[in-house]
Design a protein around this motif. Structure first.
Motif, PDB file in Angstrom:
ATOM      1  N   GLY A  70      18.561  -9.295  10.857  1.00 49.02           N
ATOM      2  CA  GLY A  70      19.720  -8.865  10.592  1.00 49.02           C
ATOM      3  C   GLY A  70      20.941  -9.644  11.040  1.00 49.02           C
ATOM      4  N   ASP A  71      20.892 -10.919  11.334  1.00 43.61           N
ATOM      5  CA  ASP A  71      21.801 -11.703  11.666  1.00 43.61           C
ATOM      6  C   ASP A  71      22.985 -12.097  10.799  1.00 43.61           C
ATOM      7  OD1 ASP A  71      20.440 -11.535  14.251  1.00 43.61           O
ATOM      8  OD2 ASP A  71      20.156 -13.596  14.550  1.00 43.61           O
ATOM      9  N   LYS A  72      22.159 -12.441   9.755  1.00 39.27           N
ATOM     10  CA  LYS A  72      23.385 -12.887   8.659  1.00 39.27           C
ATOM     11  C   LYS A  72      23.976 -11.889   7.873  1.00 39.27           C
ATOM     12  CE  LYS A  72      23.437 -15.818   4.383  1.00 39.27           C
ATOM     13  NZ  LYS A  72      22.705 -16.835   3.384  1.00 39.27           N
ATOM     14  N   VAL A  73      23.485 -10.556   7.476  1.00 41.89           N
ATOM     15  CA  VAL A  73      24.143  -9.654   6.968  1.00 41.89           C
ATOM     16  C   VAL A  73      25.279  -8.910   8.129  1.00 41.89           C
ATOM     17  CG1 VAL A  73      22.778  -8.941   5.102  1.00 41.89           C
ATOM     18  CG2 VAL A  73      22.253  -8.051   7.396  1.00 41.89           C
ATOM     19  N   TYR A  74      24.730  -8.996   9.459  1.00 37.49           N
ATOM     20  CA  TYR A  74      25.543  -8.658  10.443  1.00 37.49           C
ATOM     21  C   TYR A  74      26.894  -9.451  10.454  1.00 37.49           C
ATOM     22  CZ  TYR A  74      27.096  -7.223  15.272  1.00 37.49           C
ATOM     23  OH  TYR A  74      28.139  -6.822  16.259  1.00 37.49           O
ATOM     24  N   ALA A  75      26.512 -10.757  10.537  1.00 37.09           N
ATOM     25  CA  ALA A  75      27.790 -11.805  10.412  1.00 37.09           C
ATOM     26  C   ALA A  75      28.638 -11.610   9.036  1.00 37.09           C
ATOM     27  CB  ALA A  75      27.493 -13.154  10.508  1.00 37.09           C
ATOM     28  N   LEU A  76      28.043 -11.273   7.964  1.00 34.78           N
ATOM     29  CA  LEU A  76      28.637 -11.097   6.713  1.00 34.78           C
ATOM     30  C   LEU A  76      29.706 -10.021   6.836  1.00 34.78           C
ATOM     31  CD1 LEU A  76      29.370 -11.505   3.564  1.00 34.78           C
ATOM     32  CD2 LEU A  76      27.490 -10.103   3.169  1.00 34.78           C
ATOM     33  N   LEU A  77      29.420  -8.951   7.276  1.00 37.43           N
ATOM     34  CA  LEU A  77      29.918  -7.486   7.527  1.00 37.43           C
ATOM     35  C   LEU A  77      31.452  -8.181   8.610  1.00 37.43           C
ATOM     36  CD1 LEU A  77      31.070  -4.808   7.134  1.00 37.43           C
ATOM     37  CD2 LEU A  77      29.253  -4.126   8.872  1.00 37.43           C
ATOM     38  N   ARG A  78      31.055  -8.794   9.819  1.00 35.46           N
ATOM     39  CA  ARG A  78      31.961  -9.086  10.813  1.00 35.46           C
ATOM     40  C   ARG A  78      32.975  -9.881  10.214  1.00 35.46           C
ATOM     41  NH1 ARG A  78      29.381 -12.721  14.953  1.00 35.46           N
ATOM     42  NH2 ARG A  78      29.826 -13.969  13.300  1.00 35.46           N
ATOM     43  N   GLU A  79      32.749 -10.673   9.487  1.00 36.29           N
ATOM     44  CA  GLU A  79      33.761 -11.945   8.824  1.00 36.29           C
ATOM     45  C   GLU A  79      34.433 -11.227   7.824  1.00 36.29           C
ATOM     46  OE1 GLU A  79      34.246 -14.680  10.183  1.00 36.29           O
ATOM     47  OE2 GLU A  79      32.733 -14.141  11.754  1.00 36.29           O
ATOM     48  N   THR A  80      34.071 -10.185   7.042  1.00 33.86           N
ATOM     49  CA  THR A  80      34.720  -9.563   5.883  1.00 33.86           C
ATOM     50  C   THR A  80      35.659  -8.518   6.853  1.00 33.86           C
ATOM     51  OG1 THR A  80      32.551  -9.630   4.615  1.00 33.86           O
ATOM     52  CG2 THR A  80      34.567  -7.828   4.016  1.00 33.86           C
ATOM     53  N   LEU A  81      35.346  -7.808   7.652  1.00 34.15           N
ATOM     54  CA  LEU A  81      36.366  -6.975   8.400  1.00 34.15           C
ATOM     55  C   LEU A  81      37.370  -7.726   8.883  1.00 34.15           C
ATOM     56  CD1 LEU A  81      34.122  -4.598  10.114  1.00 34.15           C
ATOM     57  CD2 LEU A  81      35.181  -4.143   8.298  1.00 34.15           C
ATOM     58  N   ARG A  82      37.145  -9.053   9.539  1.00 36.63           N
ATOM     59  CA  ARG A  82      38.046  -9.826   9.990  1.00 36.63           C
ATOM     60  C   ARG A  82      39.052 -10.348   8.792  1.00 36.63           C
ATOM     61  NH1 ARG A  82      35.407 -14.230  13.672  1.00 36.63           N
ATOM     62  NH2 ARG A  82      35.001 -12.270  14.893  1.00 36.63           N
ATOM     63  N   GLU A  83      38.663 -10.722   7.874  1.00 40.78           N
ATOM     64  CA  GLU A  83      39.294 -11.355   6.857  1.00 40.78           C
ATOM     65  C   GLU A  83      40.268 -10.316   6.219  1.00 40.78           C
ATOM     66  OE1 GLU A  83      39.900 -14.122   5.643  1.00 40.78           O
ATOM     67  OE2 GLU A  83      38.624 -15.164   7.327  1.00 40.78           O
ATOM     68  N   VAL A  84      39.801  -9.177   5.740  1.00 45.95           N
ATOM     69  CA  VAL A  84      40.694  -8.176   5.082  1.00 45.95           C
ATOM     70  C   VAL A  84      41.565  -7.551   6.127  1.00 45.95           C
ATOM     71  CG1 VAL A  84      39.105  -8.068   3.316  1.00 45.95           C
ATOM     72  CG2 VAL A  84      38.786  -6.354   5.152  1.00 45.95           C
ATOM     73  N   GLY A  85      41.315  -7.366   7.338  1.00 47.20           N
ATOM     74  CA  GLY A  85      42.081  -6.679   8.299  1.00 47.20           C
ATOM     75  C   GLY A  85      41.852  -4.946   8.319  1.00 47.20           C
ATOM     76  N   LYS A  86      40.832  -4.620   7.957  1.00 47.89           N
ATOM     77  CA  LYS A  86      40.425  -3.423   7.726  1.00 47.89           C
ATOM     78  C   LYS A  86      39.417  -2.905   8.840  1.00 47.89           C
ATOM     79  CE  LYS A  86      41.748  -3.039   2.953  1.00 47.89           C
ATOM     80  NZ  LYS A  86      43.135  -2.040   3.359  1.00 47.89           N
ATOM     81  N   ILE A  87      39.266  -1.393   8.932  1.00 48.60           N
ATOM     82  CA  ILE A  87      38.092  -0.979   9.642  1.00 48.60           C
ATOM     83  C   ILE A  87      37.209  -0.024   8.664  1.00 48.60           C
ATOM     84  CG2 ILE A  87      39.393  -1.004  11.817  1.00 48.60           C
ATOM     85  CD1 ILE A  87      39.951   1.865  11.589  1.00 48.60           C
ATOM     86  N   GLY A  88      35.892   0.069   9.127  1.00 48.78           N
ATOM     87  CA  GLY A  88      35.149   0.873   8.147  1.00 48.78           C
ATOM     88  C   GLY A  88      34.861   2.234   8.828  1.00 48.78           C
ATOM     89  N   ILE A  89      35.245   3.303   7.976  1.00 50.20           N
ATOM     90  CA  ILE A  89      35.098   4.756   8.367  1.00 50.20           C
ATOM     91  C   ILE A  89      33.791   5.204   8.109  1.00 50.20           C
ATOM     92  CG2 ILE A  89      36.092   6.933   8.463  1.00 50.20           C
ATOM     93  CD1 ILE A  89      37.753   4.896   9.534  1.00 50.20           C
ATOM     94  N   ALA A  90      32.849   5.691   8.884  1.00 52.37           N
ATOM     95  CA  ALA A  90      31.525   6.018   8.869  1.00 52.37           C
ATOM     96  C   ALA A  90      31.014   7.416   9.246  1.00 52.37           C
ATOM     97  CB  ALA A  90      30.591   4.773   9.342  1.00 52.37           C
ATOM     98  N   ASN A  91      29.831   7.726   9.014  1.00 53.69           N
ATOM     99  CA  ASN A  91      29.348   9.043   9.400  1.00 53.69           C
ATOM    100  C   ASN A  91      28.124   8.438  10.190  1.00 53.69           C
ATOM    101  OD1 ASN A  91      31.000  11.002   8.678  1.00 53.69           O
ATOM    102  ND2 ASN A  91      30.090  10.950   6.616  1.00 53.69           N
ATOM    103  N   VAL A  92      27.901   9.151  11.366  1.00 56.25           N
ATOM    104  CA  VAL A  92      26.642   8.625  12.540  1.00 56.25           C
ATOM    105  C   VAL A  92      26.111  10.026  13.143  1.00 56.25           C
ATOM    106  CG1 VAL A  92      28.149   7.724  14.164  1.00 56.25           C
ATOM    107  CG2 VAL A  92      25.659   7.022  13.981  1.00 56.25           C
ATOM    108  N   VAL A  93      25.069  10.092  13.278  1.00 55.06           N
ATOM    109  CA  VAL A  93      24.384  11.052  14.222  1.00 55.06           C
ATOM    110  C   VAL A  93      23.764  10.609  15.560  1.00 55.06           C
ATOM    111  CG1 VAL A  93      22.794  12.959  14.114  1.00 55.06           C
ATOM    112  CG2 VAL A  93      23.925  12.676  12.098  1.00 55.06           C
ATOM    113  N   ILE A  94      24.523  11.018  16.711  1.00 56.66           N
ATOM    114  CA  ILE A  94      24.070  10.505  17.888  1.00 56.66           C
ATOM    115  C   ILE A  94      23.569  11.914  18.817  1.00 56.66           C
ATOM    116  CG2 ILE A  94      24.734   9.182  20.189  1.00 56.66           C
ATOM    117  CD1 ILE A  94      26.830   7.956  18.382  1.00 56.66           C
TER     118      ILE A  94
END
Length: 360
Positions: free
Chosen positions: A119-143
């Motif tokens: 998952g390295d490439k898609v991980y880096a893709l999401l990271r750089e996208t968040l950095r460029e657009v200056g936004k955060i992702g709102i998500a649901n997760v069960v812990i």
């Protein structure tokens, strides 16, 4: 390397990013053990069967939900996973928002997300996208057994999942006595605002997290070391009687406090200090002039020299000299007059009988 506490995937749209979750924070608090004050033996807690009173081991413990008084539905980890397999194994991004739109009060607990296998490439893709657009992702997760709202934030090269509180978990402030923007009791003047801004500017610096540490924990550990060295490990320190504190006034001079914070004297105190510095010392009294030798019969005290005014304190010495000379001159004049007066009757006594003889 720390063990991952959760394995799953981040999903947004058709993108699927395998990730593993790790705790991002550790508790550095003091680990204090409860002791019996009678013999200082540690106190333990037992997991016991409330029906039989016998201790129960971890292997024999299962979880259950009480659906009515005294009746439980047993739920294993597999039951909890099967309730919603997708929710328990995915971080489902539902929106992207500006980071400043989420108040800090909503942030709860941070976790690191590391890419899983492949998952390295898609991980880096999401990271750089968040950095460029200056936004955060709102998500649901069960812990574990609770679903969380979460924010995916890019921190350096790492994607951090920070669980968020739900709106109904934030307590309202209606019952708090918070001054409003137009409250008369909390009116802020332009001068106070400008001084406060100057104080903030003077204390502003770059964020350096390494310079901050738990000084209270260090002080307690130093106290523990001191008690061990003094062989006072079993000494119970009793609280000292509290001293009566002076009554506080509700009147606050913000200008004075701000000036003091800026390293200046408060206006009133500075004025008082200036007055104290300018006040001259009290003038010295003029010495009494010496009486003439033949003035023993005169009981009238000589005139006193007038005190020098405060603004002429620096010339007090010159005035004392002038006053002394003037007083001496007046004394000499009086002495001559009195001497003449004493001699006058004798002369008159001698001349009067002669005139009477001629008349006879």
């Amino acid at each position: 390397m720390a063990r991952s506490m959760w394995k799953g995937a981040i999903s947004f749209g058709l993108v699927h990013i395998p990730v593993e979750m790790y705790p991002a924070a550790s508790d550095q608090g003091l680990d204090l053990t409860m002791l019996d004050r009678r013999d200082f033996a540690p106190i333990g807690f037992k997991r016991y069967n409330k029906a039989t009173g016998k201790e129960v081991s971890w292997d024999d413990i299962v979880k259950g939900y009480e659906y009515k008084d005294g009746e439980y539905v047993v739920l294993t980890d597999e039951d909890l996973r099967r309730a919603n397999p997708d929710a328990t194994q995915s971080i489902d991004i539902i929106a992207f928002v500006n980071a400043e739109q989420v108040p800090l009060i909503y942030y709860e607990q941070p976790y690191y997300l590391a890419p899983g296998k492949g998952g390295d490439k898609v991980y880096a893709l999401l990271r750089e996208t968040l950095r460029e657009v200056g936004k955060i992702g709102i998500a649901n997760v069960v812990i574990r057994v609770k679903q969380h709202l979460a924010a995916l934030v890019c921190v350096g090269d790492t994607i951090v999942l920070n669980t968020l509180r739900y709106p109904d978990e934030i307590r309202p402030t209606d019952e708090l006595k918070i001054p409003g923007e137009h409250s008369k009791a909390a009116q802020v003047t332009d001068k106070e605002l400008q001084m406060a801004k100057a104080l903030v500017e003077g204390m502003s610096e770059k964020w350096k997290p390494q310079q901050y540490h738990d000084t209270y924990r260090e002080d307690v550990l130093a106290l523990i070391k001191k008690k061990v060295a003094a062989n006072q490990t079993k000494t119970l320190t009793e609280p000292e009687p509290e001293e009566e504190k002076p009554a506080k006034t509700n009147v606050i001079d913000l200008v004075s406090l701000l000036q003091a914070s800026l390293g200046k004297k408060p206006a009133k105190a500075a004025a008082d200090d200036d007055d104290d510095d300018d006040e001259p010392p009290p003038p010295a009294r003029a010495k009494k002039p010496a009486r003439a030798a033949d003035e023993d019969a005169d009981d009238t005290p000589p005139p006193r020299a007038r005190k020098a005014p405060a603004h002429a304190a620096t010339h007090a010495g010159a005035k004392r000299t002038t006053a002394a000379k003037s007083t001496s001159a007046k004394t000499a004049t009086k002495t001559a007059a009195k001497t003449a007066a004493k001699r006058a009757p004798k002369t008159a006594a001698k001349t009067t009988p002669a005139r009477r003889r001629k008349a006879a």
